[in-house]
Motif scaffolding. Structure first.
Motif, PDB file in Angstrom:
ATOM      1  N   LYS A   1      35.886  41.792  49.882  1.00 53.22           N
ATOM      2  CA  LYS A   1      36.852  42.416  50.060  1.00 53.22           C
ATOM      3  C   LYS A   1      38.189  41.699  49.686  1.00 53.22           C
ATOM      4  O   LYS A   1      38.375  40.513  50.004  1.00 53.22           O
ATOM      5  CB  LYS A   1      36.921  42.828  51.516  1.00 53.22           C
ATOM      6  N   GLY A   2      39.095  42.472  49.548  1.00 49.21           N
ATOM      7  CA  GLY A   2      40.551  42.023  49.403  1.00 49.21           C
ATOM      8  C   GLY A   2      40.999  41.358  47.907  1.00 49.21           C
ATOM      9  O   GLY A   2      41.799  40.519  47.703  1.00 49.21           O
ATOM     10  N   LYS A   3      39.975  41.797  46.882  1.00 55.59           N
ATOM     11  CA  LYS A   3      39.943  41.481  45.524  1.00 55.59           C
ATOM     12  C   LYS A   3      41.746  41.800  45.329  1.00 55.59           C
ATOM     13  O   LYS A   3      42.322  41.088  44.509  1.00 55.59           O
ATOM     14  CB  LYS A   3      39.217  41.979  44.743  1.00 55.59           C
ATOM     15  N   ASN A   4      42.069  43.000  45.464  1.00 56.61           N
ATOM     16  CA  ASN A   4      43.509  43.452  44.913  1.00 56.61           C
ATOM     17  C   ASN A   4      44.380  42.573  45.650  1.00 56.61           C
ATOM     18  O   ASN A   4      45.327  42.199  44.788  1.00 56.61           O
ATOM     19  CB  ASN A   4      43.616  44.791  45.291  1.00 56.61           C
TER      20      ASN A   4
ATOM     21  N   ILE B   1      37.544  43.645  31.028  1.00 55.15           N
ATOM     22  CA  ILE B   1      36.276  43.437  31.552  1.00 55.15           C
ATOM     23  C   ILE B   1      35.864  44.836  32.107  1.00 55.15           C
ATOM     24  O   ILE B   1      34.661  45.148  31.947  1.00 55.15           O
ATOM     25  CB  ILE B   1      36.046  42.326  32.378  1.00 55.15           C
ATOM     26  N   ALA B   2      36.917  45.487  32.632  1.00 54.11           N
ATOM     27  CA  ALA B   2      36.580  46.717  33.397  1.00 54.11           C
ATOM     28  C   ALA B   2      36.030  47.845  32.544  1.00 54.11           C
ATOM     29  O   ALA B   2      35.450  48.851  32.856  1.00 54.11           O
ATOM     30  CB  ALA B   2      37.764  47.227  34.122  1.00 54.11           C
TER      31      ALA B   2
ATOM     32  N   GLN C   1      25.594  36.527  30.737  1.00 59.20           N
ATOM     33  CA  GLN C   1      25.938  37.718  30.685  1.00 59.20           C
ATOM     34  C   GLN C   1      27.404  37.696  30.113  1.00 59.20           C
ATOM     35  O   GLN C   1      27.922  38.314  29.574  1.00 59.20           O
ATOM     36  CB  GLN C   1      25.888  38.718  32.045  1.00 59.20           C
ATOM     37  N   PHE C   2      28.241  36.626  30.889  1.00 54.97           N
ATOM     38  CA  PHE C   2      29.588  36.420  30.584  1.00 54.97           C
ATOM     39  C   PHE C   2      29.753  35.993  28.982  1.00 54.97           C
ATOM     40  O   PHE C   2      30.485  36.463  28.226  1.00 54.97           O
ATOM     41  CB  PHE C   2      30.249  35.357  31.463  1.00 54.97           C
ATOM     42  N   PHE C   3      28.761  35.254  28.724  1.00 58.88           N
ATOM     43  CA  PHE C   3      28.960  34.683  27.312  1.00 58.88           C
ATOM     44  C   PHE C   3      28.372  35.404  26.179  1.00 58.88           C
ATOM     45  O   PHE C   3      28.905  35.365  25.178  1.00 58.88           O
ATOM     46  CB  PHE C   3      28.532  32.973  27.390  1.00 58.88           C
TER      47      PHE C   3
ATOM     48  N   SER D   1      36.102  40.283  38.649  1.00 56.98           N
ATOM     49  CA  SER D   1      35.505  41.487  38.150  1.00 56.98           C
ATOM     50  C   SER D   1      33.900  41.572  38.904  1.00 56.98           C
ATOM     51  O   SER D   1      33.306  42.612  38.867  1.00 56.98           O
ATOM     52  CB  SER D   1      35.341  41.694  36.680  1.00 56.98           C
ATOM     53  N   THR D   2      33.363  40.590  38.915  1.00 58.94           N
ATOM     54  CA  THR D   2      31.961  40.707  39.454  1.00 58.94           C
ATOM     55  C   THR D   2      31.842  40.492  40.867  1.00 58.94           C
ATOM     56  O   THR D   2      30.864  40.924  41.547  1.00 58.94           O
ATOM     57  CB  THR D   2      31.023  39.387  38.770  1.00 58.94           C
ATOM     58  N   SER D   3      32.883  39.835  41.519  1.00 63.30           N
ATOM     59  CA  SER D   3      32.777  39.593  42.891  1.00 63.30           C
ATOM     60  C   SER D   3      33.003  40.894  43.721  1.00 63.30           C
ATOM     61  O   SER D   3      33.669  41.699  43.382  1.00 63.30           O
ATOM     62  CB  SER D   3      33.871  38.701  43.299  1.00 63.30           C
TER      63      SER D   3
END
Length: 301
Positions: free
Chosen positions: A105-108, A187-188, A208-210, A100-102
């Motif tokens: 390219k190519g996350k999907n 998260i989105a 931020q995550f916690f 979600s944060t990265s």
């Protein structure tokens, strides 16, 4: 007007009953009745194949308390639930946060690759890991040889001390992708403005995550945690059946596999159903405990 309103309400009620009746009937026939029958048959001594049924009351449950094989199967089930659930949920959350944060390219593509094990048959997964764990030609021992770590080589599906952890690894691999996708979707839905405000205040991504992500998706985590714990009981049975058969010497036996063996292999159907009652009550109690322990105040955004 009142008469027309009353007719309309009755008509709507009939329509609702007509729509829900087939599903309700199927639920009663295939869920409620078999569950009641399991409780009933647990009070009998019966082979499952003859017409002779002997009512023994709670004797089957008394035998369970002294059955060391049942106790070991129960311990293995609890161990799998603790290890597999903890590792799967934490790893899925970590991967979801990274995806979600990265901005790479190519996350999907990465998501799809991680999700692939979830669409494979459990029997196929069992075959894959059986090949990986093969003592002579398996990938794991071969990799250890390549890294000059021959002392770490094991009979991964033959050592009583580690076999249950070998099965746990297969369960984690099969499930983590599904929960990663679920948490990524949750998260989105968190507004970007919250992260932007936190970043302006100097909060790091881990902070931020916690402080933001985890509290806001907590209800999703609670639901998935309960669901995964219950589904793991079923998943462990299929993997054990396909990978180890409960061996060696019952070291990898879990509750469902032991119930199946007693009811359908050892012709102790009544005793097997007593184990089934324990599984049902254990699952129900565990769900209540998890829901109570994970209860938090619902946050709005």
């Amino acid at each position: 007007m009142k008469r027309n309103h009353s007719k309309r309400k009755k008509s709507n009620l009939r329509f609702i009953i007509l729509c829900t009746a087939p599903a309700l009937l199927a639920y009663i026939v295939f869920m409620i009745v078999p569950t009641i029958n399991v409780f009933r048959m647990s009070l009998f001594k019966w082979s499952g194949f003859s017409a002779n049924k002997q009512f023994v009351g709670l004797d089957n449950f008394k035998i369970l308390l002294d059955d060391q094989n049942f106790i070991r199967a129960f311990q293995n089930t609890v161990l799998l639930l603790v290890v597999v659930t903890s590792v799967t949920i934490v790893l899925a959350l970590l991967l979801a946060a990274i995806m979600s944060t990265s901005r790479a390219k190519g996350k999907n593509l990465y998501r799809f690759i991680i999700f692939i094990p979830n669409i494979l048959s459990v029997v196929v997964i069992a075959a894959i890991f059986s090949a990986i764990y093969d003592q002579e030609h398996g990938l794991l021992n071969g990799l250890l040889n390549l890294l000059h770590l021959s002392s770490w080589k094991h009979m991964w599906l033959g050592d009583q001390k580690i076999i249950i952890f070998s099965v746990a690894a297969a369960m984690v691999w099969q499930s983590v992708g599904y929960y990663m996708v679920m948490y990524t979707s949750s998260i989105a839905n968190v507004p970007d403005s919250l992260y932007e405000s936190a970043a302006l205040d100097g909060a790091t991504q881990s902070k931020q995550f916690f402080s933001i992500t985890l509290p806001l998706i907590w209800q999703n985590i609670r639901s998935s945690l309960t669901f995964y714990i219950i589904s793991s009981i079923n998943l462990s049975f299929v993997l054990i059946k396909a990978m180890t058969g409960g061996g060696p010497d019952g070291a990898s036996e879990v509750l469902l596999s032991y119930m199946y063996k007693q009811a359908y292999t050892n012709s102790s159907y009544g005793y097997g159903m007593a184990i089934g009652v324990v599984i049902f009550l254990f699952s129900f109690l565990l769900s209540l405990i998890v829901n109570q322990v994970t209860k938090r105040e619902t946050l709005q955004y």
